[in-house]
Design a protein around this motif. Structure first.
Motif, PDB file in Angstrom:
ATOM      1  N   HIS A   1      -7.721 -14.368 -45.910  1.00  0.00           N
ATOM      2  CA  HIS A   1      -6.062 -14.109 -45.769  1.00  0.00           C
ATOM      3  C   HIS A   1      -5.737 -12.689 -45.352  1.00  0.00           C
ATOM      4  CE1 HIS A   1      -5.182 -18.224 -47.395  1.00  0.00           C
ATOM      5  NE2 HIS A   1      -6.153 -17.736 -48.381  1.00  0.00           N
ATOM      6  N   GLY A   2      -5.056 -12.206 -44.511  1.00  0.00           N
ATOM      7  CA  GLY A   2      -4.800 -11.227 -43.816  1.00  0.00           C
ATOM      8  C   GLY A   2      -4.065 -11.207 -42.599  1.00  0.00           C
ATOM      9  N   TRP A   3      -4.445 -10.528 -41.535  1.00  0.00           N
ATOM     10  CA  TRP A   3      -3.731 -10.426 -40.190  1.00  0.00           C
ATOM     11  C   TRP A   3      -4.717 -10.993 -39.311  1.00  0.00           C
ATOM     12  CZ3 TRP A   3       1.072  -8.812 -40.371  1.00  0.00           C
ATOM     13  CH2 TRP A   3       1.504  -7.940 -41.388  1.00  0.00           C
ATOM     14  N   MET A   4      -4.351 -11.825 -38.460  1.00  0.00           N
ATOM     15  CA  MET A   4      -4.664 -12.472 -37.326  1.00  0.00           C
ATOM     16  C   MET A   4      -4.499 -11.512 -36.119  1.00  0.00           C
ATOM     17  SD  MET A   4      -4.372 -15.709 -34.988  1.00  0.00           S
ATOM     18  CE  MET A   4      -3.434 -14.855 -33.606  1.00  0.00           C
ATOM     19  N   PHE A   5      -5.655 -10.922 -35.577  1.00  0.00           N
ATOM     20  CA  PHE A   5      -5.645 -10.014 -34.440  1.00  0.00           C
ATOM     21  C   PHE A   5      -6.176 -10.580 -33.257  1.00  0.00           C
ATOM     22  CE2 PHE A   5      -7.799  -6.388 -32.167  1.00  0.00           C
ATOM     23  CZ  PHE A   5      -6.713  -5.519 -31.965  1.00  0.00           C
ATOM     24  N   TRP A   6      -5.434 -10.461 -32.065  1.00  0.00           N
ATOM     25  CA  TRP A   6      -5.954 -10.950 -30.958  1.00  0.00           C
ATOM     26  C   TRP A   6      -5.970  -9.834 -29.869  1.00  0.00           C
ATOM     27  CZ3 TRP A   6      -3.707 -10.728 -26.099  1.00  0.00           C
ATOM     28  CH2 TRP A   6      -4.112 -11.471 -25.044  1.00  0.00           C
TER      29      TRP A   6
ATOM     30  N   GLU B   1       2.335 -11.649 -36.109  1.00  0.00           N
ATOM     31  CA  GLU B   1       3.277 -11.279 -37.329  1.00  0.00           C
ATOM     32  C   GLU B   1       3.409 -12.241 -38.339  1.00  0.00           C
ATOM     33  OE1 GLU B   1       4.293  -8.490 -37.722  1.00  0.00           O
ATOM     34  OE2 GLU B   1       4.061  -7.442 -35.894  1.00  0.00           O
ATOM     35  N   LYS B   2       3.803 -12.167 -39.466  1.00  0.00           N
ATOM     36  CA  LYS B   2       3.823 -13.221 -40.529  1.00  0.00           C
ATOM     37  C   LYS B   2       4.671 -14.273 -40.376  1.00  0.00           C
ATOM     38  CE  LYS B   2       0.337 -11.312 -43.003  1.00  0.00           C
ATOM     39  NZ  LYS B   2      -1.154 -11.898 -42.875  1.00  0.00           N
ATOM     40  N   GLU B   3       5.911 -13.691 -39.817  1.00  0.00           N
ATOM     41  CA  GLU B   3       7.314 -14.481 -39.878  1.00  0.00           C
ATOM     42  C   GLU B   3       7.159 -15.495 -38.610  1.00  0.00           C
ATOM     43  OE1 GLU B   3       8.458 -10.492 -38.085  1.00  0.00           O
ATOM     44  OE2 GLU B   3       7.035 -11.435 -39.719  1.00  0.00           O
TER      45      GLU B   3
ATOM     46  N   ASN C   1     -15.259   3.460 -42.909  1.00  0.00           N
ATOM     47  CA  ASN C   1     -14.253   4.248 -42.701  1.00  0.00           C
ATOM     48  C   ASN C   1     -13.028   4.243 -43.805  1.00  0.00           C
ATOM     49  OD1 ASN C   1     -14.608   6.132 -40.366  1.00  0.00           O
ATOM     50  ND2 ASN C   1     -15.086   4.297 -39.590  1.00  0.00           N
ATOM     51  N   TYR C   2     -13.021   2.951 -44.349  1.00  0.00           N
ATOM     52  CA  TYR C   2     -11.874   2.632 -45.577  1.00  0.00           C
ATOM     53  C   TYR C   2     -12.397   2.186 -46.808  1.00  0.00           C
ATOM     54  CZ  TYR C   2      -8.668   3.231 -41.626  1.00  0.00           C
ATOM     55  OH  TYR C   2      -7.957   3.863 -40.299  1.00  0.00           O
ATOM     56  N   ASP C   3     -11.729   2.206 -47.813  1.00  0.00           N
ATOM     57  CA  ASP C   3     -11.950   1.551 -49.097  1.00  0.00           C
ATOM     58  C   ASP C   3     -11.190   0.308 -48.734  1.00  0.00           C
ATOM     59  OD1 ASP C   3     -12.385   0.419 -51.348  1.00  0.00           O
ATOM     60  OD2 ASP C   3     -11.250   1.800 -52.620  1.00  0.00           O
ATOM     61  N   VAL C   4     -11.986  -0.811 -48.240  1.00  0.00           N
ATOM     62  CA  VAL C   4     -11.404  -2.072 -47.929  1.00  0.00           C
ATOM     63  C   VAL C   4     -10.455  -2.688 -48.836  1.00  0.00           C
ATOM     64  CG1 VAL C   4     -11.830  -4.356 -46.651  1.00  0.00           C
ATOM     65  CG2 VAL C   4     -13.157  -2.221 -46.023  1.00  0.00           C
ATOM     66  N   GLU C   5     -11.051  -2.890 -49.980  1.00  0.00           N
ATOM     67  CA  GLU C   5     -10.465  -3.635 -51.171  1.00  0.00           C
ATOM     68  C   GLU C   5      -9.227  -3.017 -51.594  1.00  0.00           C
ATOM     69  OE1 GLU C   5     -13.390  -4.511 -53.902  1.00  0.00           O
ATOM     70  OE2 GLU C   5     -14.595  -6.105 -52.729  1.00  0.00           O
ATOM     71  N   ALA C   6      -9.063  -1.760 -51.375  1.00  0.00           N
ATOM     72  CA  ALA C   6      -7.961  -0.935 -51.768  1.00  0.00           C
ATOM     73  C   ALA C   6      -6.650  -0.846 -50.707  1.00  0.00           C
ATOM     74  CB  ALA C   6      -8.485   0.487 -52.233  1.00  0.00           C
ATOM     75  N   LEU C   7      -7.043  -1.439 -49.599  1.00  0.00           N
ATOM     76  CA  LEU C   7      -6.093  -1.468 -48.632  1.00  0.00           C
ATOM     77  C   LEU C   7      -5.008  -2.318 -48.826  1.00  0.00           C
ATOM     78  CD1 LEU C   7      -8.354  -1.406 -45.228  1.00  0.00           C
ATOM     79  CD2 LEU C   7      -6.894   0.425 -46.358  1.00  0.00           C
ATOM     80  N   SER C   8      -3.527  -2.087 -48.611  1.00  0.00           N
ATOM     81  CA  SER C   8      -2.523  -2.661 -48.708  1.00  0.00           C
ATOM     82  C   SER C   8      -2.294  -3.557 -47.246  1.00  0.00           C
ATOM     83  CB  SER C   8      -1.351  -1.887 -48.860  1.00  0.00           C
ATOM     84  OG  SER C   8      -1.045  -1.100 -47.941  1.00  0.00           O
ATOM     85  N   LYS C   9      -1.585  -4.592 -47.329  1.00  0.00           N
ATOM     86  CA  LYS C   9      -1.401  -5.101 -46.098  1.00  0.00           C
ATOM     87  C   LYS C   9      -0.930  -4.432 -44.916  1.00  0.00           C
ATOM     88  CE  LYS C   9      -0.485  -9.832 -47.701  1.00  0.00           C
ATOM     89  NZ  LYS C   9       0.529 -11.033 -47.864  1.00  0.00           N
ATOM     90  N   THR C  10      -0.237  -3.401 -45.189  1.00  0.00           N
ATOM     91  CA  THR C  10       0.274  -2.353 -44.152  1.00  0.00           C
ATOM     92  C   THR C  10      -0.911  -1.404 -43.781  1.00  0.00           C
ATOM     93  OG1 THR C  10       2.480  -2.513 -44.912  1.00  0.00           O
ATOM     94  CG2 THR C  10       2.028  -0.525 -43.555  1.00  0.00           C
ATOM     95  N   ALA C  11      -1.449  -1.008 -44.869  1.00  0.00           N
ATOM     96  CA  ALA C  11      -2.731  -0.352 -44.284  1.00  0.00           C
ATOM     97  C   ALA C  11      -3.766  -0.857 -43.774  1.00  0.00           C
ATOM     98  CB  ALA C  11      -3.241   0.523 -45.643  1.00  0.00           C
ATOM     99  N   LEU C  12      -4.004  -2.199 -44.082  1.00  0.00           N
ATOM    100  CA  LEU C  12      -4.928  -2.857 -43.200  1.00  0.00           C
ATOM    101  C   LEU C  12      -4.549  -3.013 -41.834  1.00  0.00           C
ATOM    102  CD1 LEU C  12      -7.307  -4.849 -43.389  1.00  0.00           C
ATOM    103  CD2 LEU C  12      -5.975  -6.543 -44.033  1.00  0.00           C
ATOM    104  N   ARG C  13      -3.426  -3.390 -41.593  1.00  0.00           N
ATOM    105  CA  ARG C  13      -2.848  -3.607 -40.205  1.00  0.00           C
ATOM    106  C   ARG C  13      -3.188  -2.022 -39.411  1.00  0.00           C
ATOM    107  NH1 ARG C  13       2.333  -6.079 -38.017  1.00  0.00           N
ATOM    108  NH2 ARG C  13       2.382  -5.148 -35.896  1.00  0.00           N
TER     109      ARG C  13
END
Length: 322
Positions: free
Chosen positions: A165-170, A185-187, A271-283
């Protein structure tokens, strides 16, 4: 004695017995001849028992596993990793379960022969726009790493796969060019033919028209997802003048953009602490990873296509490493 007889006599599990009978009795040495850190027999049995009874243990990175399993704090991270390798364990990416029927393999073989005859030179593939989508989550398990013993078959653990679960990137790549990208986008909800035409096809169309104006015709590739190959989508793209490459089913090993997904996910984890990323930060991290993909490497991926096609031919249509 059979495994079952040993199990009845000792109370150990079949996997523990298999491990005990196949693990070398003498200590291994590293390249310099030194004995690496070793588990005691009791520790080996405890680790084997944990992997047999606790699925979480298999998923954990080894640096975390030594804290998860009680009593292994005598090891430092590197010593524990060395001991795990010495005991025969490996960390592997859980493979996709891709089943190829004889018809799939024949179609892949025919595609490879046809395309190798049509585009035999590496530079011929600079005019093919490869596209795909991937899921990215704020979990290290998005690549589905597992610990397996050298006597175990990684395919046996395919049932552990979890839909992320997260973001679909194309995205699209074409030669050395990052030809377009899109975060779903989620919507928008689930993807279907109508939404694919509304949100994705315009990006394809813009890039292909720009290349055509520059005097470079481009063929567009996408896989056999239902939204891609529906009659409505095919007719719509044909009406726009987009030439589509007919793609064999179940063939991610042929698409060089799959290598880009692995590169991006590794880059984010570095480059990131993946598990600490919010959805916005993950994007933001996904977009940063896309921006960081080396363009000269993209060109190398495009140039790899004749070699991939030849490997498909040599494998008689079976899956190849990618």
């Amino acid at each position: 004695m059979s495994y079952e007889a040993i199990r009845k006599a000792t109370g150990a599990s079949i996997k523990q017995i298999q491990y005990a009978l196949t693990t070398p009795l003498t200590p291994r040495t590293d390249r310099r001849g030194r004995k690496p850190s070793q588990f005691t027999d009791e520790e080996k049995h405890r680790i084997a028992r944990a992997f047999s009874d606790d699925p979480i243990a298999r998923k954990l990175k080894w640096e975390d596993l030594r804290w998860y399993l009680e009593g292994f704090d005598r090891f430092k991270d590197q010593a524990f990793i060395t001991a795990m390798r010495d005991a025969g364990y490996q960390r592997k990416v859980l493979p996709r379960r891709i089943k190829l029927t004889p018809a799939h393999m024949q179609a892949r073989l025919a595609f490879a022969r046809e395309q190798l005859a049509l585009r035999p030179r590496p530079e011929d593939w600079e005019k093919v726009a490869f596209s795909d989508e991937t899921w990215a989550t704020n979990s290290h398990m998005w690549k589905r790493w597992l610990t397996v013993h050298e006597v175990e078959d990684i395919e046996a653990w395919a049932s552990i796969r979890q839909k992320p679960h997260g973001w679909m990137f194309w995205a699209i790549i074409c030669g050395a060019v990052k030809a377009g990208s899109f975060v779903w986008e989620k919507e928008y909800g689930g993807i279907n033919s109508e939404k694919y035409q509304r949100y994705i096809v315009p990006i394809d169309y813009q890039f292909i028209m720009e290349k055509r104006e520059q005097g470079t015709p481009v063929v567009f590739q996408h896989d056999n997802a239902s939204s891609h190959v529906s009659n409505a989508t095919r007719a719509y793209m044909t009406g726009l003048g987009i030439e589509q490459l007919t793609w064999p089913a179940n063939s991610p090993d042929l698409n060089p953009i799959e290598n880009v997904w692995f590169w991006m996910k590794n880059w984010i984890e570095l480059n990131y602490d993946v598990e600490a990323l919010s959805k916005t930060a993950l994007r933001r991290a996904i977009l940063a990873a896309w921006e960081a993909v080396p363009r000269d490497w993209l060109l190398q991926l495009a140039h790899s296509m004749p070699g991939r096609l030849q490997k498909i031919i040599d494998a008689e249509g079976k899956l190849i490493p990618y």
